[in-house]
Each structure stands twice: as structure tokens, then as C-alpha cells.
Motif scaffolding. Structure first.
Motif, PDB file in Angstrom:
ATOM      1  N   ALA A 163       0.814  -1.215   0.000  1.00 10.60           N
ATOM      2  CA  ALA A 163       0.000   0.000   0.000  1.00 10.60           C
ATOM      3  C   ALA A 163       0.850   1.268   0.000  1.00 10.60           C
ATOM      4  O   ALA A 163       0.308   2.372  -0.056  1.00 10.60           O
ATOM      5  CB  ALA A 163      -0.921  -0.002   1.214  1.00 10.60           C
ATOM      6  N   GLY A 164       2.183   1.110   0.065  1.00  9.55           N
ATOM      7  CA  GLY A 164       3.063   2.269   0.114  1.00  9.55           C
ATOM      8  C   GLY A 164       3.105   2.930   1.471  1.00  9.55           C
ATOM      9  O   GLY A 164       3.580   4.067   1.603  1.00  9.55           O
ATOM     10  N   ALA A 165       2.640   2.214   2.523  1.00 10.20           N
ATOM     11  CA  ALA A 165       2.621   2.783   3.866  1.00 10.20           C
ATOM     12  C   ALA A 165       3.969   2.677   4.564  1.00 10.20           C
ATOM     13  O   ALA A 165       4.228   3.410   5.517  1.00 10.20           O
ATOM     14  CB  ALA A 165       1.543   2.102   4.710  1.00 10.20           C
ATOM     15  N   ILE A 166       4.819   1.736   4.134  1.00 11.63           N
ATOM     16  CA  ILE A 166       6.189   1.645   4.621  1.00 11.63           C
ATOM     17  C   ILE A 166       7.111   1.468   3.423  1.00 11.63           C
ATOM     18  O   ILE A 166       6.663   1.082   2.330  1.00 11.63           O
ATOM     19  CB  ILE A 166       6.393   0.502   5.640  1.00 11.63           C
ATOM     20  N   ASP A 167       8.381   1.728   3.635  1.00 10.31           N
ATOM     21  CA  ASP A 167       9.357   1.680   2.546  1.00 10.31           C
ATOM     22  C   ASP A 167      10.286   0.477   2.632  1.00 10.31           C
ATOM     23  O   ASP A 167      10.803   0.014   1.610  1.00 10.31           O
ATOM     24  CB  ASP A 167      10.202   2.955   2.553  1.00 10.31           C
ATOM     25  N   ALA A 168      10.523  -0.006   3.832  1.00 11.43           N
ATOM     26  CA  ALA A 168      11.448  -1.116   4.041  1.00 11.43           C
ATOM     27  C   ALA A 168      11.021  -1.855   5.295  1.00 11.43           C
ATOM     28  O   ALA A 168      10.308  -1.310   6.145  1.00 11.43           O
ATOM     29  CB  ALA A 168      12.882  -0.611   4.189  1.00 11.43           C
ATOM     30  N   ALA A 169      11.468  -3.112   5.404  1.00 10.47           N
ATOM     31  CA  ALA A 169      11.060  -3.887   6.575  1.00 10.47           C
ATOM     32  C   ALA A 169      11.996  -5.052   6.802  1.00 10.47           C
ATOM     33  O   ALA A 169      12.538  -5.640   5.866  1.00 10.47           O
ATOM     34  CB  ALA A 169       9.635  -4.412   6.396  1.00 10.47           C
ATOM     35  N   TYR A 170      12.154  -5.375   8.070  1.00  9.58           N
ATOM     36  CA  TYR A 170      12.722  -6.653   8.473  1.00  9.58           C
ATOM     37  C   TYR A 170      11.570  -7.647   8.482  1.00  9.58           C
ATOM     38  O   TYR A 170      10.521  -7.386   9.097  1.00  9.58           O
ATOM     39  CB  TYR A 170      13.355  -6.536   9.858  1.00  9.58           C
ATOM     40  N   ILE A 171      11.760  -8.788   7.794  1.00  6.87           N
ATOM     41  CA  ILE A 171      10.627  -9.672   7.548  1.00  6.87           C
ATOM     42  C   ILE A 171      11.130 -11.088   7.294  1.00  6.87           C
ATOM     43  O   ILE A 171      12.296 -11.291   6.923  1.00  6.87           O
ATOM     44  CB  ILE A 171       9.818  -9.150   6.325  1.00  6.87           C
ATOM     45  N   GLY A 172      10.265 -12.047   7.489  1.00 11.23           N
ATOM     46  CA  GLY A 172      10.599 -13.426   7.167  1.00 11.23           C
ATOM     47  C   GLY A 172      10.635 -13.662   5.670  1.00 11.23           C
ATOM     48  O   GLY A 172      10.052 -12.897   4.889  1.00 11.23           O
ATOM     49  N   PRO A 173      11.319 -14.715   5.224  1.00  4.84           N
ATOM     50  CA  PRO A 173      11.495 -14.925   3.791  1.00  4.84           C
ATOM     51  C   PRO A 173      10.219 -15.257   3.025  1.00  4.84           C
ATOM     52  O   PRO A 173      10.069 -14.834   1.874  1.00  4.84           O
ATOM     53  CB  PRO A 173      12.496 -16.080   3.722  1.00  4.84           C
ATOM     54  N   THR A 203      15.660 -16.624   8.714  1.00  8.78           N
ATOM     55  CA  THR A 203      14.508 -16.284   9.542  1.00  8.78           C
ATOM     56  C   THR A 203      14.053 -14.851   9.285  1.00  8.78           C
ATOM     57  O   THR A 203      12.854 -14.575   9.266  1.00  8.78           O
ATOM     58  CB  THR A 203      14.852 -16.437  11.032  1.00  8.78           C
ATOM     59  N   THR A 204      15.016 -13.957   9.090  1.00 14.44           N
ATOM     60  CA  THR A 204      14.708 -12.549   8.868  1.00 14.44           C
ATOM     61  C   THR A 204      15.629 -11.983   7.800  1.00 14.44           C
ATOM     62  O   THR A 204      16.842 -12.224   7.828  1.00 14.44           O
ATOM     63  CB  THR A 204      14.898 -11.732  10.159  1.00 14.44           C
ATOM     64  N   VAL A 205      15.031 -11.249   6.855  1.00 15.92           N
ATOM     65  CA  VAL A 205      15.799 -10.544   5.826  1.00 15.92           C
ATOM     66  C   VAL A 205      15.370  -9.082   5.830  1.00 15.92           C
ATOM     67  O   VAL A 205      14.369  -8.708   6.441  1.00 15.92           O
ATOM     68  CB  VAL A 205      15.579 -11.158   4.423  1.00 15.92           C
ATOM     69  N   LEU A 206      16.149  -8.259   5.148  1.00 11.05           N
ATOM     70  CA  LEU A 206      15.822  -6.843   5.003  1.00 11.05           C
ATOM     71  C   LEU A 206      15.271  -6.624   3.601  1.00 11.05           C
ATOM     72  O   LEU A 206      15.957  -6.874   2.611  1.00 11.05           O
ATOM     73  CB  LEU A 206      17.056  -5.981   5.253  1.00 11.05           C
ATOM     74  N   LEU A 207      14.024  -6.179   3.537  1.00  9.23           N
ATOM     75  CA  LEU A 207      13.285  -6.035   2.284  1.00  9.23           C
ATOM     76  C   LEU A 207      12.983  -4.562   2.046  1.00  9.23           C
ATOM     77  O   LEU A 207      12.619  -3.837   2.981  1.00  9.23           O
ATOM     78  CB  LEU A 207      11.974  -6.820   2.379  1.00  9.23           C
ATOM     79  N   VAL A 208      13.110  -4.121   0.793  1.00 10.00           N
ATOM     80  CA  VAL A 208      12.829  -2.732   0.440  1.00 10.00           C
ATOM     81  C   VAL A 208      11.843  -2.694  -0.711  1.00 10.00           C
ATOM     82  O   VAL A 208      11.925  -3.502  -1.648  1.00 10.00           O
ATOM     83  CB  VAL A 208      14.128  -1.979   0.053  1.00 10.00           C
ATOM     84  N   ARG A 209      10.905  -1.788  -0.628  1.00 13.66           N
ATOM     85  CA  ARG A 209       9.960  -1.581  -1.724  1.00 13.66           C
ATOM     86  C   ARG A 209      10.727  -1.193  -2.987  1.00 13.66           C
ATOM     87  O   ARG A 209      11.575  -0.298  -2.958  1.00 13.66           O
ATOM     88  CB  ARG A 209       8.962  -0.489  -1.315  1.00 13.66           C
TER      89      ARG A 209
END
Length: 354
Positions: A87-97, A229-235
């Protein structure tokens, strides 16, 4: 308190991080940098997101990003992060694969890019007394954090391998009930759940506070025990428009990994301070100590595991099959690592081309 924490050698030292913070030319040349005033960053209040917690608590994101304000948002599970990212509400996130895979496949590769790894390990199936083998699970009710999140996929995939049928609506031989982690602990303590596949610190909380025991350590299911378990993801749109900001984010991420590497004794108190600020609920010392024994922090996203993760998600019925070629863009990360004299990390042939 001296808490044993497994850190890979790719987690660079503080001195290394400071060298990177001195500057490195961006490797993303797809778009000219444009002005931006803030970066909206999502993460979980979990031990598996310790690099994010340390980055926030120690001010490393603010230091690296300078005039760009970092707006943090705490989530409970990956699918909710993907909704916000889409939705474009965040730009990047730590998240599971698995949520990262889902958004990439569903968008035809247009939504987001994995730009670094963060954490490996720290997930398990914990169960009540009387369940001592997979055969004891017939007719039980198990929880996962959210339908389609990384632990939900791992649970459903493992159950299928053990001969159990599950459905995304909660039917089958074993009922899988996606449940918010704190509620899972309460329901387990009340005897209303037979177990759960969870990330840390919830594995340790169910063991120590709920009397559960580990039936399956997810590390046992992967070669050498290494799984993301966790990666760094960017829009993807944000990365294309603001490669300089993305590089600054990576510098902060590597500085957080370096801080973890250099400060194992201070890590528990820093994590607890971040958890207290985010949720008002720090962890008990024994829970945090146990949780940290089960995780490894590194910029390596373990891209070699992602093909299997796609297969697992398809088998679990929580995602569509599709190509993940191009999911990774590790060029800026590897540029920073190379400039600092550290080893590059591999994208397993699934990354952006030079």
C-alpha cells in the motif's frame, strides 16, 4: 549478564562499520537519487529482529540516515508487513522470507527486493506434555503467527512431509490456527492449544513460561542448520528512486550487526530496552538468554534456501508458484562489504545483474 550468542564471522566489527559509514559510492545506478525526508521502516518486537531493535535503540539508523527521518512501525507477522509495503505505507522492513517471496511472485517481480540478510535460526515447533513424536499430533490443534508467514509455511510443510493433511481454513488431520504470538502463549497456558511453530522469543516463552518442550528445531531440517529467519526487504519503487537512502539503511544495518558482534554482554539489555519501548513488555532474563542461544545474526540472506522455501509455500497452499529470479539485489550490500574488506554474500543466481 554474559549471554552466549552465536554470531557468524560475516557480522563485521564496530570498526568495520565505522569504516563503511565513512562512505561508499552507491552501486545502484538505475535511477538518479531524488530528495526524500523520511524512511518508514517496519520490524517485529522479536529476538529474530534483533538487528532492527539494536539499530533503533542505539540510534544507528538515525546516525546513518542523517537528515532522513526514520519512522519505525512495529508489526506482529509478515503478511501484515506486506500489506503495508504494497500500500506504500512503509518503505522497508525486516521480515521473514516467505512473505517476501509471496509479494515478489504475486507482483510479477515488481514489488520489492531483498537487500540483505539479518537472522538465521530461532524457530521451532513446541508442544505440550504427552506429545513426543510426530504420530502424537493426529487430531491436535497447533498455532502459527499468521497464515502464510514463514513459520506457518514451515509448520504446514513439515506436517505434510509427516503425512498429515492441513487446510488453510483450519481443517485436516491437524488443525493449524494462525494466532497472534502473545495470544498463543495464553491459550497454550490455558490448555487450549497443543503446540505452536514460532520464532524466538516465543519458543523460549512457551518452554519457560508454559512448560512446553521442543518437538522440532527447524535448524534440524536444513543443511548445516542454516535457514533464513529474517531478511531486510525494500519496496522496489523506493529503492529505484532513492538508492542513496537504501545504501544508508544498509550501512545502519551492518553497523547494528557489528554492534551485536562487539557487545554480546550488553545485547540482552539493549534488546529489552527496545522491546520495552516498542511494546512495554521486556523479557525475563532466562527467556532472553535461551532465545539468544538459538539465533545467528549475519548479512547473508541464505539465498540458496529460497527455492526450497518456494516449494514449501506451494505445498502448504499459502502461495502461488512462480519465479523468484531477481528477488535479491545485493549489489549495494556487497559494495559496502568489499569496501570494508569483508566477504561478499551470494544471491544463488537469484539477484539483479551487474
Amino acid at each position: 549478564m554474559n549471554t552466549p550468542t552465536r554470531i557468524t564471522t560475516t557480522a563485521v566489527t564496530l570498526g568495520l562499520a565505522m569504516a563503511m559509514l565513512a562512505g561508499c559510492a552507491s552501486t545502484s545506478a538505475d535511477a538518479a537519487p531524488t530528495a526524500v525526508s523520511e524512511l518508514r521502516l517496519g520490524y517485529f518486537a522479536n529476538v529474530t529482529h534483533a538487528p532492527a531493535l539494536v539499530g533503533v535503540e542505539e540510534g544507528l539508523f538515525d546516525e546513518a540516515l542523517g537528515d532522513v527521518t526514520v519512522q519505525e512501525q512495529v508489526f506482529n507477522a509478515g503478511p501484515a508487513v506486506i500489506e503495508a509495503l504494497s500500500a506504500g505505507a512503509i518503505d522497508a522492513a525486516y521480515i521473514g522470507p516467505n512473505p517476501a517471496i509471496n509479494t515478489f511472485i504475486q507482483s510479477g517481480g515488481a514489488s520489492a527486493r531483498v537487500i540483505a540478510g539479518a537472522t538465521s535460526g530461532g524457530a521451532a515447533l513446541v508442544v505440550r506434555d504427552g506429545i513426543d513424536s510426530p504420530t502424537d499430533l493426529a487430531g491436535t490443534t497447533l498455532a502459527s503467527p499468521q497464515l502464510g508467514n514463514t513459520q506457518d509455511v514451515a509448520l504446514r510443510s513439515w506436517l505434510k512431509d509427516e503425512g498429515f493433511e492441513t487446510t488453510t481454513s483450519g481443517g485436516g488431520d491437524v488443525q493449524v490456527t494462525p494466532t497472534e504470538n502473545a495470544q498463543t502463549l495464553t491459550l497454550f497456558q490455558q490448555g487450549k492449544l497443543d503446540g505452536a511453530w514460532l520464532p524466538e522469543p516465543w519458543v523460549s516463552r512457551l518452554v519457560i513460561e508454559g512448560g512446553a518442550h521442543v518437538l522440532v528445531d527447524e535448524g534440524e531440517l536444513w543443511p548445516d542448520g542454516a535457514f533464513p529467519t529474517t531478511v531486510l526487504l525494500v519496496r522496489a519503487e523506493f529503492a529505484a528512486q532513492h538508492p542513496d537512502v537504501v545504501e544508508d539503511l544498509l550501512e545502519a544495518h551492518l553497523a547494528a550487526l557489528a554492534w551485536i558482534d562487539e557487545n554480546p554482554d550488553a545485547l540482552p539489555s539493549t534488546i529489552n530496552a527496545a522491546l520495552d519501548a516498542a511494546t512495554g513488555k521486556p523479557l525475563a532474563d532466562d527467556v532472553l538468554a535461551r532465545a539468544l542461544e538459538n539465533v545467528t545474526f549475519s548479512p547473508d540472506p541464505h539465498a540458496e534456501a529460497f527455492a526450497a522455501l518456494v516449494e514449501n509455500g506451494v505445498a502448504a497452499g499459502t502461495q502461488k508458484d512462480g519465479s523468484i529470479e531477481g528477488l535479491f539485489d545485493l549489489r549495494a550490500l556487497n559494495g559496502l562489504l568489499t569496501a570494508a574488506g569483508a566477504d561478499k554474500v551470494d544471491d544463488a543466481g537469484l539477484g539483479a545483474k551487474e
